[in-house]
Enzyme design. Sequence first.
Site, short mmCIF file in Angstrom:
data_model
loop_
_atom_site.label_atom_id
_atom_site.label_comp_id
_atom_site.label_asym_id
_atom_site.label_seq_id
_atom_site.Cartn_x
_atom_site.Cartn_y
_atom_site.Cartn_z
N ASN A 1 0.74 -1.14 0.04
CA ASN A 1 -0.05 0.13 -0.03
C ASN A 1 0.86 1.29 0.09
O ASN A 1 0.35 2.42 0.04
CB ASN A 1 -0.78 0.07 1.15
N LEU A 2 2.17 1.22 0.05
CA LEU A 2 2.99 2.25 -0.17
C LEU A 2 2.94 3.18 1.11
O LEU A 2 3.28 4.39 1.30
CB LEU A 2 3.08 3.12 -1.31
N TYR B 1 2.47 -5.32 18.93
CA TYR B 1 3.01 -5.56 17.84
C TYR B 1 3.22 -7.02 17.96
O TYR B 1 3.08 -8.16 17.09
CB TYR B 1 4.44 -4.82 17.59
N LYS C 1 1.64 -10.55 15.63
CA LYS C 1 2.32 -11.66 14.92
C LYS C 1 2.06 -12.88 15.69
O LYS C 1 1.85 -13.99 15.03
CB LYS C 1 3.75 -11.27 15.15
N ASN D 1 17.28 -9.38 15.36
CA ASN D 1 17.33 -7.96 15.06
C ASN D 1 17.99 -8.08 13.58
O ASN D 1 19.06 -8.41 13.39
CB ASN D 1 18.05 -7.28 15.84
N ARG E 1 14.54 2.52 27.40
CA ARG E 1 13.45 2.64 26.68
C ARG E 1 12.44 1.60 27.05
O ARG E 1 12.72 0.61 27.33
CB ARG E 1 13.79 2.26 25.18
N GLY F 1 9.92 -1.44 27.72
CA GLY F 1 9.86 -2.60 27.01
C GLY F 1 11.03 -3.24 26.44
O GLY F 1 10.79 -4.10 25.69
N1 UFG Z 1 18.92 1.36 20.98
C1 UFG Z 1 19.51 2.49 21.62
N2 UFG Z 1 19.50 3.69 20.86
C2 UFG Z 1 18.75 3.83 19.81
C3 UFG Z 1 17.98 2.79 19.09
C4 UFG Z 1 18.16 1.64 19.78
O1 UFG Z 1 20.30 2.46 22.53
O2 UFG Z 1 18.42 5.06 19.09
C5 UFG Z 1 19.04 0.15 21.80
C6 UFG Z 1 17.60 -0.41 22.11
O3 UFG Z 1 17.17 0.10 23.47
C7 UFG Z 1 17.77 -1.81 22.02
C8 UFG Z 1 18.81 -2.10 21.02
O4 UFG Z 1 19.34 -0.82 20.74
O5 UFG Z 1 18.55 -2.16 23.44
C9 UFG Z 1 18.38 -2.68 19.75
O6 UFG Z 1 17.20 -1.55 19.46
P1 UFG Z 1 16.28 -1.63 18.15
O7 UFG Z 1 15.22 -0.74 18.26
O8 UFG Z 1 17.19 -1.63 17.03
O9 UFG Z 1 15.59 -3.20 18.01
P2 UFG Z 1 14.76 -3.96 19.05
O10 UFG Z 1 15.56 -4.96 19.64
O11 UFG Z 1 14.15 -2.86 19.96
O12 UFG Z 1 13.64 -4.30 17.92
C10 UFG Z 1 13.76 -5.25 16.98
C11 UFG Z 1 12.77 -5.14 15.84
C12 UFG Z 1 11.29 -5.32 16.31
C13 UFG Z 1 11.15 -6.65 16.80
C14 UFG Z 1 12.24 -6.53 18.02
C15 UFG Z 1 11.93 -7.95 18.88
O13 UFG Z 1 13.01 -3.90 15.25
O14 UFG Z 1 10.41 -5.07 15.21
O15 UFG Z 1 13.38 -6.43 17.66
O16 UFG Z 1 12.61 -7.82 20.18
F1 UFG Z 1 10.07 -6.39 17.34
#
Ligand code: UFG
Length: 329
Positions: A31-32, A145, A149, A174, A286, A288
Amino acid sequence: MILITGAAGYIGSHTALNFLNAGYDIVVFDNLETGHIETVEALQKIGCVKFEKGDLRNIEDIDAVFSKYKIDAVIHFAAFALVGESVENPSKYYRNNVVGTLNLLDTMIKHDIKKIVFSSTCATYGEPKYTPIDEKHPQNPINPYGMSKLMVEKIMDDFDRAYGLKSIRLRYFNVAGCDELSRIGEWHEIETHLIPNILKSTFGQGQTFKIFGDDYDTPDGTCIRDYVNIEDLAQAHRLAFEYLQKENKSDVFNLGTEKGSSVKQVFAECEKVLGEKIDVEITQRRPGDPAILYADAAKAKDILGWTPQKSLEKSIKTAYEYEKILQKK
Ligand code: UFG
């Protein structure tokens, strides 16, 4: 033909590229809303790619695609994927990710198409009870989210029992990096992921990179994740698809490298790849974020023959090359 939903987005487009390189013809349905037409156009330069703009929430859109093309199987990515947004607006996530997928599955059954590879996530596991996480780990998502899934995974089990729909559910850890030739890449209007955020902060637009908490119970205090390269991940989709074609049975696989890297380690690797010091500040956690997530991916290795090949360094280098292109857009 293979129908790939969400192939204008990051993971969908790299998987489409892998299928094109292997000689498959594909139909992209997107759907862009978060994907980009430029990504579809880049794919069209590589192989046979038909594009149909449509939304899974409108069942007529998807029905029209199945009526127009002879689809053999579906690889399904189209979904919203921001954890934080899903907490703020769960309705958006359940309507698109769950109801949209239900529309897709109903339409597949109507047209007698019974094979699908589904983009699931380690977020379906929730707070880990043990690491590394294998496929038998309990699934208790802690955000809408992950729950959206998981609901789809359950629906797929029921559709197998009732209608013989065979699905491979791939639970990613990741995902990082981009196409080595920078034809496509990670292009999000709202970027929340670690590596692109570190790289973006080096382009001098005033945004210092922030580490979200250094007081976790890990060796350096920052969260540990399992960063799997996008091209390796795309390859896993093709192996899963070919397994499904051959064996015609449903299954679920983790996709990760089985190696954890902390936020500080990833940051240090980025500094090494760029050959420069990057400004950083430590902020609050952050909400969660679990402290440690990494995969036991032995099942994908044993059954699919999948072994990730590409290093974190390679993911950072390719992400940086693509980031330079994004900065000029
Ligand atoms: N982080 C930072 N600074 C940032 C961004 C991220 O410190 O600017 C940290 C986060 O707190 C986390 C780690 O880097 O500890 C990885 O964060 P991401 O947002 O890159 O990835 P996530 O582990 O939160 O999320 C990924 C996918 C989601 C999925 C999730 C499952 O992007 O779609 O894994 O845990 F749901």
